[in-house]
Design a protein around this motif. Structure first.
Motif, PDB file in Angstrom:
ATOM      1  N   GLY A 108       0.820  -1.210   0.000  1.00  0.00           N
ATOM      2  CA  GLY A 108       0.000   0.000   0.000  1.00  0.00           C
ATOM      3  C   GLY A 108       0.846   1.248   0.000  1.00  0.00           C
ATOM      4  N   ALA A 109       0.245   2.359   0.361  1.00  0.00           N
ATOM      5  CA  ALA A 109       0.844   3.693   0.431  1.00  0.00           C
ATOM      6  C   ALA A 109       1.076   4.311  -0.935  1.00  0.00           C
ATOM      7  CB  ALA A 109       2.140   3.720   1.243  1.00  0.00           C
ATOM      8  N   GLU A 110       0.857   3.549  -1.991  1.00  0.00           N
ATOM      9  CA  GLU A 110       0.878   4.123  -3.335  1.00  0.00           C
ATOM     10  C   GLU A 110      -0.012   3.266  -4.227  1.00  0.00           C
ATOM     11  OE1 GLU A 110       5.156   4.016  -3.934  1.00  0.00           O
ATOM     12  OE2 GLU A 110       5.031   2.106  -4.949  1.00  0.00           O
ATOM     13  N   PRO A 111      -0.621   3.892  -5.242  1.00  0.00           N
ATOM     14  CA  PRO A 111      -1.551   3.128  -6.075  1.00  0.00           C
ATOM     15  C   PRO A 111      -0.823   2.104  -6.947  1.00  0.00           C
ATOM     16  CG  PRO A 111      -1.337   5.382  -6.875  1.00  0.00           C
ATOM     17  CD  PRO A 111      -0.507   5.288  -5.650  1.00  0.00           C
ATOM     18  N   TRP A 112      -1.451   0.956  -7.162  1.00  0.00           N
ATOM     19  CA  TRP A 112      -0.873  -0.044  -8.065  1.00  0.00           C
ATOM     20  C   TRP A 112      -1.963  -0.783  -8.800  1.00  0.00           C
ATOM     21  CZ3 TRP A 112      -0.940  -5.402  -6.194  1.00  0.00           C
ATOM     22  CH2 TRP A 112      -1.361  -5.533  -4.862  1.00  0.00           C
ATOM     23  N   SER A 113      -1.585  -1.369  -9.915  1.00  0.00           N
ATOM     24  CA  SER A 113      -2.575  -1.926 -10.838  1.00  0.00           C
ATOM     25  C   SER A 113      -2.552  -3.454 -10.821  1.00  0.00           C
ATOM     26  CB  SER A 113      -2.245  -1.457 -12.250  1.00  0.00           C
ATOM     27  OG  SER A 113      -0.946  -1.925 -12.578  1.00  0.00           O
ATOM     28  N   GLU A 114      -3.483  -4.040 -11.574  1.00  0.00           N
ATOM     29  CA  GLU A 114      -3.528  -5.499 -11.715  1.00  0.00           C
ATOM     30  C   GLU A 114      -2.271  -6.010 -12.413  1.00  0.00           C
ATOM     31  OE1 GLU A 114      -5.481  -7.712 -10.325  1.00  0.00           O
ATOM     32  OE2 GLU A 114      -6.532  -6.059  -9.363  1.00  0.00           O
ATOM     33  N   LYS A 115      -1.774  -5.213 -13.337  1.00  0.00           N
ATOM     34  CA  LYS A 115      -0.558  -5.594 -14.059  1.00  0.00           C
ATOM     35  C   LYS A 115       0.604  -5.688 -13.073  1.00  0.00           C
ATOM     36  CE  LYS A 115       2.513  -4.009 -17.596  1.00  0.00           C
ATOM     37  NZ  LYS A 115       3.501  -3.622 -16.588  1.00  0.00           N
ATOM     38  N   MET A 116       0.605  -4.746 -12.153  1.00  0.00           N
ATOM     39  CA  MET A 116       1.673  -4.730 -11.159  1.00  0.00           C
ATOM     40  C   MET A 116       1.507  -5.922 -10.205  1.00  0.00           C
ATOM     41  SD  MET A 116       3.502  -1.598  -9.741  1.00  0.00           S
ATOM     42  CE  MET A 116       4.677  -1.538  -8.406  1.00  0.00           C
ATOM     43  N   TYR A 157      -5.317  -0.078   1.948  1.00  0.00           N
ATOM     44  CA  TYR A 157      -5.538   1.354   1.748  1.00  0.00           C
ATOM     45  C   TYR A 157      -5.660   2.064   3.091  1.00  0.00           C
ATOM     46  CZ  TYR A 157      -7.965   5.698   0.520  1.00  0.00           C
ATOM     47  OH  TYR A 157      -8.310   7.017   0.386  1.00  0.00           O
ATOM     48  N   GLY A 158      -5.188   3.278   3.118  1.00  0.00           N
ATOM     49  CA  GLY A 158      -5.378   4.051   4.339  1.00  0.00           C
ATOM     50  C   GLY A 158      -4.783   5.430   4.192  1.00  0.00           C
ATOM     51  N   LEU A 159      -5.107   6.280   5.111  1.00  0.00           N
ATOM     52  CA  LEU A 159      -4.504   7.607   5.142  1.00  0.00           C
ATOM     53  C   LEU A 159      -4.454   8.048   6.602  1.00  0.00           C
ATOM     54  CD1 LEU A 159      -7.055  10.220   3.745  1.00  0.00           C
ATOM     55  CD2 LEU A 159      -7.622   7.840   4.109  1.00  0.00           C
ATOM     56  N   SER A 160      -3.409   8.773   6.932  1.00  0.00           N
ATOM     57  CA  SER A 160      -3.174   9.092   8.336  1.00  0.00           C
ATOM     58  C   SER A 160      -4.318   9.901   8.943  1.00  0.00           C
ATOM     59  CB  SER A 160      -1.845   9.836   8.505  1.00  0.00           C
ATOM     60  OG  SER A 160      -1.875  11.051   7.800  1.00  0.00           O
ATOM     61  N   GLU A 161      -4.931  10.778   8.147  1.00  0.00           N
ATOM     62  CA  GLU A 161      -6.009  11.614   8.683  1.00  0.00           C
ATOM     63  C   GLU A 161      -7.138  10.758   9.257  1.00  0.00           C
ATOM     64  OE1 GLU A 161      -4.412  11.871   5.846  1.00  0.00           O
ATOM     65  OE2 GLU A 161      -4.679  13.827   4.898  1.00  0.00           O
ATOM     66  N   ILE A 162      -7.354   9.599   8.639  1.00  0.00           N
ATOM     67  CA  ILE A 162      -8.439   8.718   9.087  1.00  0.00           C
ATOM     68  C   ILE A 162      -7.930   7.738  10.139  1.00  0.00           C
ATOM     69  CG2 ILE A 162     -10.191   7.043   8.309  1.00  0.00           C
ATOM     70  CD1 ILE A 162     -10.522  10.092   7.437  1.00  0.00           C
ATOM     71  N   ALA A 163      -6.745   7.194   9.952  1.00  0.00           N
ATOM     72  CA  ALA A 163      -6.109   6.318  10.939  1.00  0.00           C
ATOM     73  C   ALA A 163      -4.695   6.008  10.460  1.00  0.00           C
ATOM     74  CB  ALA A 163      -6.877   5.012  11.132  1.00  0.00           C
ATOM     75  N   GLY A 164      -4.606   5.480   9.247  1.00  0.00           N
ATOM     76  CA  GLY A 164      -3.357   4.991   8.695  1.00  0.00           C
ATOM     77  C   GLY A 164      -3.702   3.791   7.836  1.00  0.00           C
ATOM     78  N   PRO A 165      -2.742   2.941   7.496  1.00  0.00           N
ATOM     79  CA  PRO A 165      -3.057   1.772   6.670  1.00  0.00           C
ATOM     80  C   PRO A 165      -4.070   0.877   7.380  1.00  0.00           C
ATOM     81  CG  PRO A 165      -0.866   1.556   7.656  1.00  0.00           C
ATOM     82  CD  PRO A 165      -1.319   2.962   7.886  1.00  0.00           C
ATOM     83  N   GLY A 166      -4.940   0.253   6.619  1.00  0.00           N
ATOM     84  CA  GLY A 166      -5.906  -0.661   7.216  1.00  0.00           C
ATOM     85  C   GLY A 166      -7.325  -0.106   7.193  1.00  0.00           C
ATOM     86  N   VAL A 167      -7.489   1.109   6.702  1.00  0.00           N
ATOM     87  CA  VAL A 167      -8.841   1.662   6.566  1.00  0.00           C
ATOM     88  C   VAL A 167      -9.647   0.738   5.650  1.00  0.00           C
ATOM     89  CG1 VAL A 167     -10.174   3.607   5.621  1.00  0.00           C
ATOM     90  CG2 VAL A 167      -8.152   4.045   7.045  1.00  0.00           C
ATOM     91  N   ALA A 168      -8.990   0.208   4.622  1.00  0.00           N
ATOM     92  CA  ALA A 168      -9.620  -0.777   3.736  1.00  0.00           C
ATOM     93  C   ALA A 168      -8.558  -1.761   3.279  1.00  0.00           C
ATOM     94  CB  ALA A 168     -10.262  -0.082   2.543  1.00  0.00           C
ATOM     95  N   TYR A 169      -8.998  -2.982   2.935  1.00  0.00           N
ATOM     96  CA  TYR A 169      -8.024  -4.042   2.633  1.00  0.00           C
ATOM     97  C   TYR A 169      -8.657  -5.100   1.751  1.00  0.00           C
ATOM     98  CZ  TYR A 169     -10.859  -5.671   6.489  1.00  0.00           C
ATOM     99  OH  TYR A 169     -11.945  -5.964   7.270  1.00  0.00           O
ATOM    100  N   GLU A 170      -7.835  -5.761   0.976  1.00  0.00           N
ATOM    101  CA  GLU A 170      -8.336  -6.818   0.101  1.00  0.00           C
ATOM    102  C   GLU A 170      -8.491  -8.141   0.853  1.00  0.00           C
ATOM    103  OE1 GLU A 170      -7.034  -5.868  -4.483  1.00  0.00           O
ATOM    104  OE2 GLU A 170      -5.645  -6.990  -3.250  1.00  0.00           O
TER     105      GLU A 170
END
Lengths: 432, 145
Positions: free
Chosen positions: A211-219, A235-248
């Motif tokens: 995470g911390a940067e966008p990546w594609s299916e190809k990647m 996925y995550g952002l520090s303003e909301i919490a950090g990594p783990g706000v959403a996950y596959e």
């Protein structure tokens, strides 16, 4: 170990609705009582806390933007006294001012639970070694996954970023099972493994959480081939919490949002009107389970869509798509958020003309940023050393303000494009 | 007794040097000596020309970053050890030569070297009374005719 970390992940939609409603009501009341910024904002909008009766009323609430955090720098938006705070994190801001976020003990628990869910969803268990190559420090990546790994009962290996050969040695010697880092760094690690004469297939590594940067299916394909693993997005952002706000999850066709804590909406970035499931728009989060920094309808600037369709994994939590862009000009360089305005700020601070161009590339799987600056009469000298001194000064200032290194390339005056209206100063050559 | 050197910023891209020297050619500027200091991204072209003021004006008019730097031109005997002697003389007085470049001269038995030092006066003073002579701007061009 079960397939899910929390029961809430598979709760009924009715249960979630009630839980979210109860938490939103509580959050709005707390914001109104404890954060002068929100009291003023709600008063101005003519909304009383008691007008918010359920999660469905969320659309009545005003939005929060990153600038609000800057305007209240550093701790002005915290809802709790400092005795209750246990940690702060920060990310770089557009004009040198950082965005500061705070956590109570309970907030750390909420966040750790979210990353524990992400680890579990990717197939990690308490008997795994979790190799964490995100940076530790003010950046939320390292500590976020670390606490999740511990919460899960797995073994966290806090390697942090850098020194790739040592990373590989640890992967091999400690037998790391799960790798957490940025996808570009993961590819770099993969390359280093082969350079060091090892075969990734022979390592115990089986899962990557990137995470911390966008990546594609190809990647994803590249990552899985390069490291002989299964790759999962987080996925995550520090303003909301950090990594783990959403996950596959195992289905890997969207990221489950921990919506019992972080309530997502998709809005039209221009009109700010809510958009239905499946439509792409700006992702907005409301923190409904946090104490220190319970942001209301925070505009992430990420463009994504959400879906309530039933997931084959059994989780009932809503899924968000991989973000497919930004509604602002933010760049993510090696996991660090960079705004062109920060670059401009540095240039202006050093007394130079704001004619510049930012070139972003991915070389050997690592992001590189080059700032082209026009040579000026004041910077020019017949001595290479003096020009190089100026370059070094610019480079150091960039590093300080951006939090990531940038190459400086001096070009002849009046050779960079000039803009009328909105400037297009960024050339992003990365094929993600 | 300084010499005016033109210093020019040249981005490393094809044709750039041709453009710049073309401007000088079009304005009948005669180049007597040159050196290029290069880095990965750019170079600094240093020139000794017959009419530095006009050269600078024309370059600036073409939007080229350029400046005039005062340097010293010294005449030394064209023989082994002469340049070393000159440098040692300066070094003994604590004068550091930032860069230097030599060029041929029609004057028999002499070589000319352009040297860039922090303090031209101190360097000139240090060379006084030695076999090394300072060359003036006109002298360079008179002799080359």
């Amino acid at each position: 170990m079960s397939k899910y970390y929390s029961a809430t992940e598979v709760a009924t939609r009715e249960y979630l609705h009630d839980l979210q409603s109860e938490r939103l009501v509580k959050t709005v009341r707390s914001c109104y009582e404890h954060i002068p910024f929100y009291k003023k904002k709600l008063d101005e909008a003519g909304i009383k806390p008691e007008d918010i009766k359920s999660i469905d009323d969320i659309t009545k609430l005003p939005f929060t933007i990153k600038q609000d955090l800057r305007d209240n720098y550093p701790f002005g938006l915290f809802a709790v006294p400092k005795e209750k705070l246990v940690r702060v994190h920060a990310s770089s801001g557009t004009t040198g001012k950082q965005t500061v976020v705070g956590y109570t003990k309970n907030d750390i628990d909420v966040w750790s639970e979210s990353t524990a869910r992400a680890l579990t969803a990717a197939g990690a268990t308490r008997s795994d070694y979790i190799h964490i190559s995100y940076g530790y420090g003010l950046f939320t990546g390292g500590l976020g996954l670390h606490y999740g790994a511990e919460k899960l009962g797995a073994t966290a290996i806090p390697v942090s970023s850098g020194n790739t050969q040592r990373q590989v040695q640890i992967l091999k010697d400690f037998g790391s099972n799960v790798l957490c880092c940025t996808p570009s760094y993961a590819l770099h690690i993969g390359e280093t493994i082969r350079q060091m004469g090892m075969d990734p297939k022979e390592l115990p590594l089986r899962i990557g959480i990137f995470g911390a940067e966008p990546w594609s299916e190809k990647m994803r394909e590249e990552l899985e081939n390069s490291l002989a693993i299964k790759a999962y997005d987080i996925y995550g952002l520090s303003e909301i919490a950090g990594p783990g706000v959403a996950y596959e999850c195992c289905e890997r066709n969207g990221m489950h949002v921990s919506e019992d804590y972080f309530y997502p909406e998709i809005v039209d970035p221009d009109t700010l009107e809510p958009l239905p499931d499946g439509e792409y728009g700006e992702l907005v989060f409301t923190c409904i389970g946090k104490e220190a920094l319970p942001l209301i309808r925070y505009r992430t600037r990420d463009i994504a869509s959400i879906s309530h369709e039933k997931c084959a994994c059994g989780r009932t939590l809503v899924k968000m798509s991989k973000p497919k862009g930004r509604s602002d000009d933010m760049l993510i360089i090696r996991g660090v958020n960079v705004f062109p305005s920060q670059v401009e700020h540095v240039i202006l601070t050093l007394g130079m003309e704001p004619n510049y161009q930012i070139i972003v590339d991915r070389i050997n799987n690592l992001d590189t940023m080059t700032v082209k600056i026009e040579m000026s009469d004041t910077m020019f000298s017949d001595s290479v050393k003096k020009i190089e001194d100026s370059e070094k000064k610019i480079k150091a200032a960039m590093q300080t303000i951006l939090g990531v290194s940038a190459n400086i390339s001096l070009v002849e005056p009046k050779t960079l494009p000039r803009f009328e209206g909105k400037a297009q100063r960024v050339i992003d050559n990365r094929k993600i | 007794m300084y010499i005016k050197q033109i210093s020019i910023f040249v981005e490393n891209k094809p044709g750039r040097l041709a453009d710049i020297t073309g401007i000088l050619a079009d304005n009948k500027i005669d180049i007597r000596a040159l050196s290029i200091a290069d880095t990965t991204d750019y170079g600094i072209l240093r020139l000794i020309v017959n009419d530095p003021d006009t050269a600078l004006e024309k370059l600036k008019a073409a939007g080229i970053t350029s400046s005039i730097t005062n340097v010293l031109a010294i005449g030394i005997p064209d023989e082994a050890g002469a340049f070393s002697d000159a440098i040692r003389t300066l070094s003994a007085k604590g004068i550091n030569v930032e860069y230097a470049y030599a060029f041929i001269t029609p004057e028999a038995g002499a070589a000319y070297v352009i040297i860039r030092v922090e303090d031209n006066d101190a360097a000139a003073e240090a060379l006084k009374g030695t076999s090394i002579k300072l060359i003036g701007q006109q002298e360079i061009f008179n002799q080359s005719k």
